[in-house]
Design an enzyme around this catalytic site. Structure first.
Site, PDB file in Angstrom:
ATOM      1  N   ARG A 221       0.792  -1.284   0.095  1.00 13.57           N
ATOM      2  CA  ARG A 221       0.095  -0.001   0.015  1.00 13.57           C
ATOM      3  C   ARG A 221       0.894   1.384  -0.020  1.00 13.57           C
ATOM      4  NH1 ARG A 221      -3.568  -2.938  -1.443  1.00 13.57           N
ATOM      5  NH2 ARG A 221      -5.421  -3.307  -0.432  1.00 13.57           N
ATOM      6  N   GLU A 250      -3.103   7.389  -4.296  1.00 11.48           N
ATOM      7  CA  GLU A 250      -3.678   6.876  -5.627  1.00 11.48           C
ATOM      8  C   GLU A 250      -5.186   7.162  -5.903  1.00 11.48           C
ATOM      9  OE1 GLU A 250      -2.052   2.790  -4.838  1.00 11.48           O
ATOM     10  OE2 GLU A 250      -4.013   2.208  -5.178  1.00 11.48           O
ATOM     11  N   HIS A 268      -1.475   0.005  -9.853  1.00 11.68           N
ATOM     12  CA  HIS A 268      -1.975  -0.941  -8.948  1.00 11.68           C
ATOM     13  C   HIS A 268      -2.691  -1.972  -9.636  1.00 11.68           C
ATOM     14  CE1 HIS A 268      -3.897  -1.192  -4.754  1.00 11.68           C
ATOM     15  NE2 HIS A 268      -3.533  -2.267  -5.210  1.00 11.68           N
TER      16      HIS A 268
END
Ligand code: NDP
Length: 309
Positions: A221, A250, A268
């Site tokens: 993360r 993000e 991602h």
């Protein structure tokens, strides 16, 4: 939510499709005493959210990371949280390995060089300073995915060490201190959960310890890394390069990460294949249907197991 979840629940329960409602809050208020389970693909769910739904006993989350769900607050309200562990380990580990190779050998940069016509006009792409050979990897978070990454890098001759909160029964060297591990390795592979307890664990001190040959790979993360400290370390060559699949804010990406030459950036995509995302969706369905028929879901998160058993 993944498109396979709604059809999978057909015949098991009445599904309220909140994402199709013009005023989801009004629907939640009107049906608050009937809704027994929530399926979520990323909505933040905390104590006050659950207080609006007093009949809920299960939150089934899509994905293994559940840092946007307060599982402790849920347990305090008698609510079990489930995630989708295991079915994505190989996919995320493959992504991590690809990102590592791209970062060490500058493969994204080299491909852009070719596409920009620079090979024909300007000669070969410059030799990369870094190589995969002779490297030592420190895994921050040797769990399911961390282990799958360790399995993949050992055939490359890469030595593995790890830092968790507590040691595991494995052959790799354990470091109780993240800074000390960073000082002894030259790849820092980040694969721990996000959330408050791991926020900015990878800070300027850790990056300095990793050193000028250091490669940071983050498939965990974005919040685990102090992104400004990472930018500074990349700009001053305190570390060599970074490969990132996740970002602190993000889908916004720190503008300096976009312009620095020593970064490889992915949007991602760690688990983002059709087969793996389908397997994750099926596990969301199985958690819900098993809970509805037996009262016990398949894959509760550790907080639920600990606090509700
Ligand atoms: P696991 O729970 O299996 O492993 C997590 C590991 O992290 C454990 O070994 C744990 O060990 C360690 N850990 C947890 N907290 C800390 C801490 N504060 N300090 C040091 N170590 C810690 O998780 P998975 O391997 O299944 O997944 C890891 C994470 O990867 C997920 O939470 C998710 O955020 C991320 N992920 C990202 C994806 C992507 O698309 N990029 C896709 C899938 C997952 P211990 O308890 O001993 O500390």
């Amino acid at each position: 939510m993944h498109e396979a979840v709604a059809p999978g629940l057909d015949g098991h329960c009445e599904l309220i499709r909140l994402w199709e409602e013009s005023d989801p809050d009004a629907v939640l208020a009107a049906r608050r005493d009937e809704i027994v389970a929530v399926a979520t693909g990323g909505t933040a769910i905390d104590g006050p959210y659950l207080d609006r739904l007093p009949a809920v006993r299960l939150v089934a989350s899509f994905g293994v990371g559940y840092d946007r769900i307060d599982a402790t607050a849920a347990a305090e309200r008698g609510v079990v949280v489930t995630n989708t562990p295991g079915v994505l380990d190989d996919e995320v580990a493959d992504t991590a390995l690809g990102l590592l190779l791209m970062t060490v050998r500058e493969l994204g940069q080299a491909e852009r060089y070719l596409r920009d016509g620079k090979w024909a006009d300007g000669g070969p792409y410059p030799l990369t300073r870094a190589t995969m050979h002779g490297r030592r990897m420190g895994i921050l978070g040797l769990g399911r995915i961390g282990q799958a990454i360790a399995d993949r890098v050992q055939p490359f001759g890469i030595t593995v060490a790890y830092h968790n909160r507590s040691p595991k029964d494995v052959e790799y060297q354990y470091y109780p201190s993240l800074v000390e591990m960073a000082a002894d390795v030259d790849i820092l592979m980040i694969v721990i959960p996000g959330g408050d307890s791991t926020r900015h664990l990878v800070n300027a001190e850790v990056l300095k310890a990793l050193g000028p040959d250091g490669i940071v790979i983050n498939v965990a993360r974005g919040t685990v890394v102090d992104e400004q400290a990472l930018v500074d370390a990349l700009r001053t060559n305190t570390i060599h390069a970074a490969g990132l699949d996740v970002f602190e804010h993000e889908p916004k990406v720190h503008p300096d990460l976009l312009t620095l030459p020593n970064t490889v950036l992915l949007p991602h995509v760690g688990s983002a294949t059709i087969p793996t995302r389908t397997a994750m969706a099926n596990l969301v369905v199985q958690n819900l249907t098993t809970y509805l028929t037996t009262g016990t879901p398949l894959t509760p998160v550790p907080e639920s197991t600990r606090l509700l058993s």
